[in-house]
Design a protein around this motif. Structure first.
Motif, PDB file in Angstrom:
ATOM      1  N   ARG A 132     137.024 -59.757  55.459  1.00 33.27           N
ATOM      2  CA  ARG A 132     137.015 -60.835  54.476  1.00 33.27           C
ATOM      3  C   ARG A 132     136.761 -62.180  55.166  1.00 33.27           C
ATOM      4  N   SER A 133     136.011 -63.067  54.500  1.00 30.85           N
ATOM      5  CA  SER A 133     135.680 -64.368  55.068  1.00 30.85           C
ATOM      6  C   SER A 133     136.897 -65.289  55.012  1.00 30.85           C
ATOM      7  N   VAL A 134     137.302 -65.807  56.162  1.00 33.18           N
ATOM      8  CA  VAL A 134     138.400 -66.760  56.264  1.00 33.18           C
ATOM      9  C   VAL A 134     137.811 -68.081  56.767  1.00 33.18           C
ATOM     10  N   VAL A 135     138.037 -69.162  56.017  1.00 36.25           N
ATOM     11  CA  VAL A 135     137.397 -70.445  56.297  1.00 36.25           C
ATOM     12  C   VAL A 135     138.468 -71.498  56.556  1.00 36.25           C
ATOM     13  N   LEU A 136     138.353 -72.193  57.686  1.00 35.81           N
ATOM     14  CA  LEU A 136     139.217 -73.338  57.956  1.00 35.81           C
ATOM     15  C   LEU A 136     138.540 -74.588  57.396  1.00 35.81           C
ATOM     16  N   VAL A 137     139.265 -75.331  56.558  1.00 28.86           N
ATOM     17  CA  VAL A 137     138.732 -76.548  55.948  1.00 28.86           C
ATOM     18  C   VAL A 137     139.487 -77.750  56.518  1.00 28.86           C
ATOM     19  N   THR A 138     138.771 -78.628  57.184  1.00 31.31           N
ATOM     20  CA  THR A 138     139.384 -79.816  57.776  1.00 31.31           C
ATOM     21  C   THR A 138     138.389 -80.959  57.793  1.00 31.31           C
ATOM     22  N   LYS A 139     138.899 -82.170  57.669  1.00 30.95           N
ATOM     23  CA  LYS A 139     138.054 -83.351  57.740  1.00 30.95           C
ATOM     24  C   LYS A 139     138.044 -83.952  59.144  1.00 30.95           C
ATOM     25  N   ASP A 140     138.742 -83.316  60.066  1.00 35.64           N
ATOM     26  CA  ASP A 140     138.804 -83.763  61.456  1.00 35.64           C
ATOM     27  C   ASP A 140     137.624 -83.157  62.219  1.00 35.64           C
ATOM     28  N   ILE A 141     136.683 -84.004  62.644  1.00 37.79           N
ATOM     29  CA  ILE A 141     135.482 -83.512  63.325  1.00 37.79           C
ATOM     30  C   ILE A 141     135.848 -82.800  64.620  1.00 37.79           C
ATOM     31  N   ASN A 142     136.750 -83.388  65.408  1.00 39.71           N
ATOM     32  CA  ASN A 142     137.129 -82.775  66.677  1.00 39.71           C
ATOM     33  C   ASN A 142     137.817 -81.435  66.463  1.00 39.71           C
ATOM     34  N   MET A 143     138.614 -81.345  65.401  1.00 44.58           N
ATOM     35  CA  MET A 143     139.286 -80.079  65.116  1.00 44.58           C
ATOM     36  C   MET A 143     138.273 -79.002  64.726  1.00 44.58           C
ATOM     37  N   ARG A 144     137.216 -79.406  64.026  1.00 41.26           N
ATOM     38  CA  ARG A 144     136.176 -78.421  63.678  1.00 41.26           C
ATOM     39  C   ARG A 144     135.502 -77.887  64.939  1.00 41.26           C
ATOM     40  N   LEU A 145     135.286 -78.771  65.926  1.00 34.82           N
ATOM     41  CA  LEU A 145     134.686 -78.330  67.186  1.00 34.82           C
ATOM     42  C   LEU A 145     135.635 -77.402  67.945  1.00 34.82           C
ATOM     43  N   LYS A 146     136.923 -77.766  68.011  1.00 37.52           N
ATOM     44  CA  LYS A 146     137.906 -76.923  68.691  1.00 37.52           C
ATOM     45  C   LYS A 146     138.013 -75.554  68.028  1.00 37.52           C
ATOM     46  N   ALA A 147     138.004 -75.546  66.697  1.00 36.71           N
ATOM     47  CA  ALA A 147     138.137 -74.288  65.959  1.00 36.71           C
ATOM     48  C   ALA A 147     136.965 -73.355  66.245  1.00 36.71           C
ATOM     49  N   LYS A 148     135.768 -73.916  66.282  1.00 39.93           N
ATOM     50  CA  LYS A 148     134.593 -73.101  66.601  1.00 39.93           C
ATOM     51  C   LYS A 148     134.699 -72.541  68.013  1.00 39.93           C
ATOM     52  N   GLY A 149     135.140 -73.403  68.940  1.00 40.87           N
ATOM     53  CA  GLY A 149     135.284 -72.954  70.317  1.00 40.87           C
ATOM     54  C   GLY A 149     136.368 -71.909  70.491  1.00 40.87           C
ATOM     55  N   ALA A 150     137.393 -71.949  69.623  1.00 42.48           N
ATOM     56  CA  ALA A 150     138.483 -70.985  69.711  1.00 42.48           C
ATOM     57  C   ALA A 150     138.131 -69.636  69.097  1.00 42.48           C
ATOM     58  N   GLY A 151     137.019 -69.588  68.364  1.00 44.64           N
ATOM     59  CA  GLY A 151     136.591 -68.301  67.817  1.00 44.64           C
ATOM     60  C   GLY A 151     136.646 -68.176  66.305  1.00 44.64           C
ATOM     61  N   ILE A 152     136.937 -69.257  65.610  1.00 48.85           N
ATOM     62  CA  ILE A 152     136.921 -69.196  64.141  1.00 48.85           C
ATOM     63  C   ILE A 152     135.471 -69.208  63.674  1.00 48.85           C
ATOM     64  N   GLU A 153     135.102 -68.223  62.899  1.00 44.53           N
ATOM     65  CA  GLU A 153     133.703 -68.053  62.522  1.00 44.53           C
ATOM     66  C   GLU A 153     133.244 -69.066  61.478  1.00 44.53           C
ATOM     67  N   LEU A 154     134.118 -69.404  60.518  1.00 43.85           N
ATOM     68  CA  LEU A 154     133.732 -70.298  59.425  1.00 43.85           C
ATOM     69  C   LEU A 154     134.629 -71.524  59.422  1.00 43.85           C
ATOM     70  N   VAL A 155     134.037 -72.680  59.675  1.00 45.79           N
ATOM     71  CA  VAL A 155     134.760 -73.951  59.665  1.00 45.79           C
ATOM     72  C   VAL A 155     133.948 -74.933  58.833  1.00 45.79           C
ATOM     73  N   GLU A 156     134.598 -75.610  57.875  1.00 47.24           N
ATOM     74  CA  GLU A 156     133.875 -76.504  56.972  1.00 47.24           C
ATOM     75  C   GLU A 156     134.616 -77.821  56.786  1.00 47.24           C
ATOM     76  N   ASP A 157     133.844 -78.836  56.419  1.00 45.60           N
ATOM     77  CA  ASP A 157     134.403 -80.104  55.962  1.00 45.60           C
ATOM     78  C   ASP A 157     134.714 -79.975  54.473  1.00 45.60           C
ATOM     79  N   TYR A 158     135.640 -80.781  53.979  1.00 42.26           N
ATOM     80  CA  TYR A 158     135.939 -80.792  52.546  1.00 42.26           C
ATOM     81  C   TYR A 158     134.997 -81.771  51.868  1.00 42.26           C
TER      82      TYR A 158
END
Length: 466
Positions: A132-158
């Motif tokens: 199932r698709s799990v998406v992290l939603v955050t408005k923090d640009i740096n957190m989106r970069l960290k999340a991608k680097g940590a292995g989260i496949e789907l990261v989006e801005d709100y």
């Protein structure tokens, strides 16, 4: 919450601060709020800042949704979102994820800060609910970069409340035709309405898409130096007031004449009694505040159209705080509104006694400096209100200001989207962007982007090269 055909959205704290009702924005999909987010909301709700109100609203929304009789097991498994007016399409489920109980495996980020805890929670849910698709939603640009680097496949801005995706596409308030405006126009009906010359043209003969035209939009061309303003539009015809560019450039307000056609359009809108809201955008030094103050003085002192001038703005600090400011409300606002004082000095620099002229005019025009913090609940009548630096306001704060305007009041909003000081806003989420797009179809408002810096050649060079 095992529903493979829908997504699982994990919300960061800043999403709920930006939009306290964000849990209703994901339609049929499910929403997860980590326990760490609740802890952050709890620490923010008592701060003496605007964001604390949003934190309290978000907490109440979660409590109303989850209810008082829910069991801990139901809280984790998720409950269906109740029907809410305006959000009938929100049919997913909401759950709280107890991340403090999880012993995160090797490969997770160190749990030394809340961002890492939220990222680790999303990684855990991604493994638990795969495929199932799990998406992290955050408005923090740096957190989106960290999340991608940590292995989260789907990261989006709100982006639910974003009207445009790129500030470059923001409505400028005018449309400039290459060549001549009259090219291809065969049928034209011209008449005089008092002192106005009005043209009615078949909509299909105008070389621009009908959706791109709206009331109070200015029209320019390059060859004939035509300048007009749309005063009406229906499915068949476009009605334009011919402004005559030469006459536009010879307008005068409190001794100030426009230096460019863009300033001419702005001054025309500022002096028009039928326009209740004027929005001026543009780079630093383009003349927004100067034109607004000159027009306000002209309308209040010379033409007696209004009773007073109220000047206000919000008060973000660019550098370190210099502490509390002494004095009354107006004295405290003095440093924040020094730009208005500078403008008054420019308008009276050639007087025999500039200081005496300024004091006389401030009393004659009844110029009042007010804090935006005390505007809620007011009803402002027969005034010109100057809202400066409003790129730092949210859409809800601007709504609070605009709804304060009573009968016979004209509101002028000035701002530069390149100078946002708020930690929670970007050019596309600023309240200034919001009102530019929302009010472009309102016949009582006009928006003008002042193209070009006229303050000085130094300011112009800095705007272009820094």
């Amino acid at each position: 919450m095992e529903r493979d055909h829908t997504k699982l959205f994990v919300l960061d704290t800043n999403v709920l601060l930006h939009e306290p009702l964000a849990i209703y924005s994901f339609k049929e999909h499910d929403v997860v709020v980590p326990m760490t987010v609740l802890e952050e909301l709890d620490s923010i709700k008592d701060r003496k800042r605007d964001v604390s109100r949003d934190a309290r609203v978000a907490i109440r929304t979660l409590e109303d949704t989850l209810g008082g009789n829910i069991t801990p097991e139901q809280l984790v498994q998720g409950v269906e979102l109740p029907v809410r007016p305006g959000h009938e399409d929100a049919i997913g489920r909401l759950s709280i994820f107890p991340d403090h109980q999880i012993d995160f495996t090797i490969g997770s980020l160190s749990g030394d800060n809340n961002d890492n805890l939220i990222i680790n929670s999303t990684l855990h849910l991604q493994q638990l609910h795969a495929p199932r698709s799990v998406v992290l939603v955050t408005k923090d640009i740096n957190m989106r970069l960290k999340a991608k680097g940590a292995g989260i496949e789907l990261v989006e801005d709100y982006r639910r409340d974003q009207i445009i995706d790129d500030v470059r596409f923001l409505t400028k308030g005018f449309h400039q035709f290459s060549g001549t405006f009259w090219k291809g126009v065969d049928k034209i009906d011209t008449e005089r309405q008092g002192r106005k010359t009005v043209h009615q043209i078949p909509l299909g003969e105008v070389e621009v898409e009908a959706e791109a035209l709206y009331v109070n939009q200015f029209l320019l061309d390059e060859e004939t130096e035509f300048c007009g303003r749309v005063i009406a539009k229906d499915s068949d015809h476009l009605t334009i007031q011919d402004l005559n560019r030469e006459r536009l450039m010879t307008q005068e307000a409190w001794g100030i004449r426009p230096k460019s056609v863009y300033q001419g359009m702005a001054l025309q809108a500022l002096l028009d009694p039928d326009i209740d809201l004027v929005i001026l955008t543009g780079p630093a030094g383009c003349g927004k505040t100067l034109l607004a103050m000159a027009a306000a003085l002209e309308l209040v002192v010379e033409r007696n159209k209004y009773d007073k001038i109220i000047v206000t703005r919000n008060t973000p600090e660019i550098a370190e705080s210099i502490g509390f400011l002494p004095g009354t409300e107006e004295e405290k606002m003095g440093p924040w509104l020094a730009g208005i004082t500078d403008t008054l000095e420019v308008l009276h620099k050639n007087d025999v006694n500039p200081t005496g002229s300024m004091n006389y005019i401030m009393e004659k025009a009844n110029i009042q400096y007010k804090s935006i913090n005390f505007m809620r609940g007011r009803s402002i009548q027969n005034s010109v209100v100057l809202l400066d630096e409003c790129q730092n306001l949210t859409a809800s704060q601007l709504k609070t200001m605009i709804t304060r305007m009573g009968e016979g009041t004209k509101l002028v909003c000035c701002g530069n989207l390149a100078q946002i000081d708020s930690n929670y806003l970007t050019p596309v989420t600023s309240g200034l962007t919001y009102i530019v797009e929302r009010f472009k179809d309102f016949d009582g408002s006009a928006n003008i982007y002042l193209n070009g810096v006229v303050r000085s050649r130094l300011a112009e060079f800095a705007e272009e090269h820094l």
